[in-house]
Scaffold this active site. Structure first.
Site, mmCIF file in Angstrom:
data_model
loop_
_atom_site.group_PDB
_atom_site.id
_atom_site.type_symbol
_atom_site.label_atom_id
_atom_site.label_comp_id
_atom_site.label_asym_id
_atom_site.label_seq_id
_atom_site.Cartn_x
_atom_site.Cartn_y
_atom_site.Cartn_z
ATOM 1 N N GLU A 15 27.597 -8.393 -4.437
ATOM 2 C CA GLU A 15 28.876 -9.057 -4.171
ATOM 3 C C GLU A 15 29.953 -8.005 -4.168
ATOM 4 O OE1 GLU A 15 28.998 -11.717 -7.355
ATOM 5 O OE2 GLU A 15 27.911 -13.284 -6.303
ATOM 6 N N LYS A 16 30.856 -8.125 -3.240
ATOM 7 C CA LYS A 16 31.858 -7.078 -3.090
ATOM 8 C C LYS A 16 33.166 -7.442 -3.784
ATOM 9 C CE LYS A 16 28.997 -4.661 -0.785
ATOM 10 N NZ LYS A 16 28.274 -3.615 -1.495
ATOM 11 N N HIS A 17 33.571 -6.590 -4.711
ATOM 12 C CA HIS A 17 34.790 -6.842 -5.480
ATOM 13 C C HIS A 17 35.879 -5.804 -5.285
ATOM 14 C CE1 HIS A 17 31.733 -9.069 -7.787
ATOM 15 N NE2 HIS A 17 32.725 -9.879 -8.078
ATOM 16 N N HIS A 49 33.476 -19.342 -9.752
ATOM 17 C CA HIS A 49 33.390 -17.922 -9.437
ATOM 18 C C HIS A 49 34.339 -17.584 -8.289
ATOM 19 C CE1 HIS A 49 30.595 -14.315 -8.197
ATOM 20 N NE2 HIS A 49 31.769 -13.921 -8.674
ATOM 21 N N HIS A 103 33.129 -11.358 -12.941
ATOM 22 C CA HIS A 103 32.752 -9.942 -12.955
ATOM 23 C C HIS A 103 33.858 -8.975 -13.367
ATOM 24 C CE1 HIS A 103 29.776 -11.873 -10.174
ATOM 25 N NE2 HIS A 103 28.997 -11.267 -11.056
HETATM 26 FE FE FE2 Z 1 32.536 -11.909 -8.676
#
Ligand code: FE2
Length: 113
Positions: A15-17, A49, A103
């Site tokens: 997942e790109k943050h 999320h 995250h």
């Molecule tokens: Fe996330």
């Protein structure tokens, strides 16, 4: 240290943050800085999320740090994509923070020529 809880590209998983930053516009002023999370791979956007907010900081040519703005998002409705209007010629770099409720904190920076 606060810096220890902020992650960058090296910590990225599937997942790109990491907040993508882009500075542009007219050299005479009236320019803008854009922050996008999940530019290529979209991040989930649900109550459980989501990216809750992004913040933009500018590093002036003398090193002074200016908090330039913050955008908050409504999970399930608005996505993590914000634009800030300012004169980019006053800065040598921009830093962005993005907060994912699962995250944590993520950062990125760009230098301005
Ligand atoms: Fe996330």
């Amino acid at each position: 240290m606060f810096a220890e809880i902020v992650k960058g590209a090296e910590a990225e998983g599937k997942e790109k943050h990491v907040p993508y930053l882009e500075a542009g516009g007219r050299k005479s002023g009236g320019s803008r800085v854009k922050i996008v999370v999940g530019k290529e791979v979209g991040h989930p956007n649900t109550r459980e999320h989501h990216i809750a907010w992004v913040e933009l900081y500018g590093e002036k040519k003398d090193g002074q740090v200016i908090a330039l703005g913050r955008a908050e998002f409504a999970p399930g409705y608005s996505g993590p994509n914000a634009r800030f209007h300012l004169d980019i010629t006053q800065f040598r770099a921009f830093h962005a923070l993005a907060y994912c409720n699962v995250h944590g904190l993520w950062q990125n920076r760009i230098e301005v020529k």
